[in-house]
Motif scaffolding. Sequence first.
Motif, PDB file in Angstrom:
ATOM      1  N   ASP A   1      -3.048  -5.419  11.457  1.00 38.49           N
ATOM      2  CA  ASP A   1      -2.967  -6.872  11.316  1.00 38.49           C
ATOM      3  C   ASP A   1      -2.886  -7.576  12.669  1.00 38.49           C
ATOM      4  O   ASP A   1      -3.617  -8.542  12.925  1.00 38.49           O
ATOM      5  CB  ASP A   1      -1.732  -7.238  10.477  1.00 38.49           C
TER       6      ASP A   1
ATOM      7  N   ASP B   1       0.012  -5.949   1.172  1.00 38.24           N
ATOM      8  CA  ASP B   1       1.057  -4.909   1.080  1.00 38.24           C
ATOM      9  C   ASP B   1       2.014  -5.008   2.269  1.00 38.24           C
ATOM     10  O   ASP B   1       1.597  -4.999   3.419  1.00 38.24           O
ATOM     11  CB  ASP B   1       0.418  -3.509   1.042  1.00 38.24           C
ATOM     12  N   GLY B   2       3.289  -5.096   1.961  1.00 37.50           N
ATOM     13  CA  GLY B   2       4.299  -5.189   3.026  1.00 37.50           C
ATOM     14  C   GLY B   2       4.561  -6.616   3.464  1.00 37.50           C
ATOM     15  O   GLY B   2       5.456  -6.862   4.276  1.00 37.50           O
TER      16      GLY B   2
ATOM     17  N   ASP C   1       2.138  -7.080   8.411  1.00 37.05           N
ATOM     18  CA  ASP C   1       3.283  -6.188   8.635  1.00 37.05           C
ATOM     19  C   ASP C   1       2.925  -4.959   9.462  1.00 37.05           C
ATOM     20  O   ASP C   1       3.805  -4.200   9.843  1.00 37.05           O
ATOM     21  CB  ASP C   1       3.864  -5.706   7.292  1.00 37.05           C
ATOM     22  N   THR C   2       1.612  -4.745   9.728  1.00 37.95           N
ATOM     23  CA  THR C   2       1.180  -3.517  10.410  1.00 37.95           C
ATOM     24  C   THR C   2       0.576  -3.861  11.772  1.00 37.95           C
ATOM     25  O   THR C   2      -0.541  -4.394  11.837  1.00 37.95           O
ATOM     26  CB  THR C   2       0.149  -2.760   9.545  1.00 37.95           C
TER      27      THR C   2
ATOM     28  N   ASP D   1      -1.929 -10.864   4.862  1.00 42.31           N
ATOM     29  CA  ASP D   1      -1.998  -9.476   4.462  1.00 42.31           C
ATOM     30  C   ASP D   1      -1.228  -9.379   3.126  1.00 42.31           C
ATOM     31  O   ASP D   1      -0.437 -10.280   2.824  1.00 42.31           O
ATOM     32  CB  ASP D   1      -1.305  -8.651   5.557  1.00 42.31           C
TER      33      ASP D   1
END
Length: 348
Positions: free
Chosen positions: A294, A24-25, A289-290, A22
Amino acid sequence: IPTPISPIDSSVVADSFVFAFDIDGVLVRGGRPIPEAIETMKVLDGENEYGMKIPHIFLTNGGGKTEEERCQDLSRQLQREIKPGQFICGHTPMREMAGKYGTVLVVGGEGEKCRHVAEGYGFRDVVTPGDIIKHNAATTPFRKLTPEELANSRDRDFGEVVIDAVFVFADSRDWAGDIQIMLDVAMSQGGRLGTRSEAFDEGPPFYFSHNDVVWSAAHEHVRLGMGALRRMFEITFEDLTGGKGELHTHAFGKPQVSTFEFAERLMQTWRSSEHGISGPPQTVYFVGDTPESDIRGTNAINDVADSDWYSILVKTGVYQDGTEPTYKPRATVSNVLDAVNHGIQREM
Ligand code: G3P
Ligand code: MG
């Protein structure tokens, strides 16, 4: 599993496992690399105790630019080359819808960028909210086109236009105006702007490139994402139609299994073209991160895929340390470098 060699000889390539990241984050936040991200790329490129290159791809829900442009941004941020053959963003799988519709409304992103992305995918006739506002400035009472937007937007007689589908390619830069226009289309007679359906059941389908309610940007707290725009659109449609209307909305991106299947195909092509390895890997480590996008998606593809998809949650983005993730990862680690080292240790 390759034989360890010394000291660093990156001619060895891991053939039984890959990483998928992933963005972002995990690797980037607010346009800047997460501190461990650059070191992580070096480890993948062979700077590890086995001198082994590790094939990897990137799978983000973000978008708004062509895959080539996004890869240029990411290459700059991570200080090494990232190629479109190893990259999927939220709208990449929308490419497969290009032949299905005649005229489409494309929403989101900066200026004309998403129109160009859609045209690059082969969509035949792409209109934007700017075209609609140019045709009728009363559409959005508080949104006036800038001189540049006015010049770039196209002249159309929307009396003649039927919008066959709406694609939200990237985050809206003008939520009020975009939601207004999306509602006008949803409540129209079969996608004809300026009309109103009696039963509100004949609007075209709406496709969102992902469904993230929040995402990890530069701010210390998560920021509203496209999933929040979708909720506002759906709830307002329900309010305006007294709950009687019919709306067809769909999301691409993670956690959709179809997006992970798309990633699986890209990953196999990439392993073969870049590394000369055929067939699926035993294990795909997905680092995200989600939990809702994810981890949920990785666990779901794992139920149907040949490879073992192993979910790793990091603490540098949406997920907050100490909370209970709604979807459970196989491992939770501090950051992306720890995630890669965790995978390598499991393999070797
Ligand atoms: O808008 C992008 C965001 O919702 C998520 O991006 O890289 O975390 O999938 P990413
Ligand atoms: Mg993320």
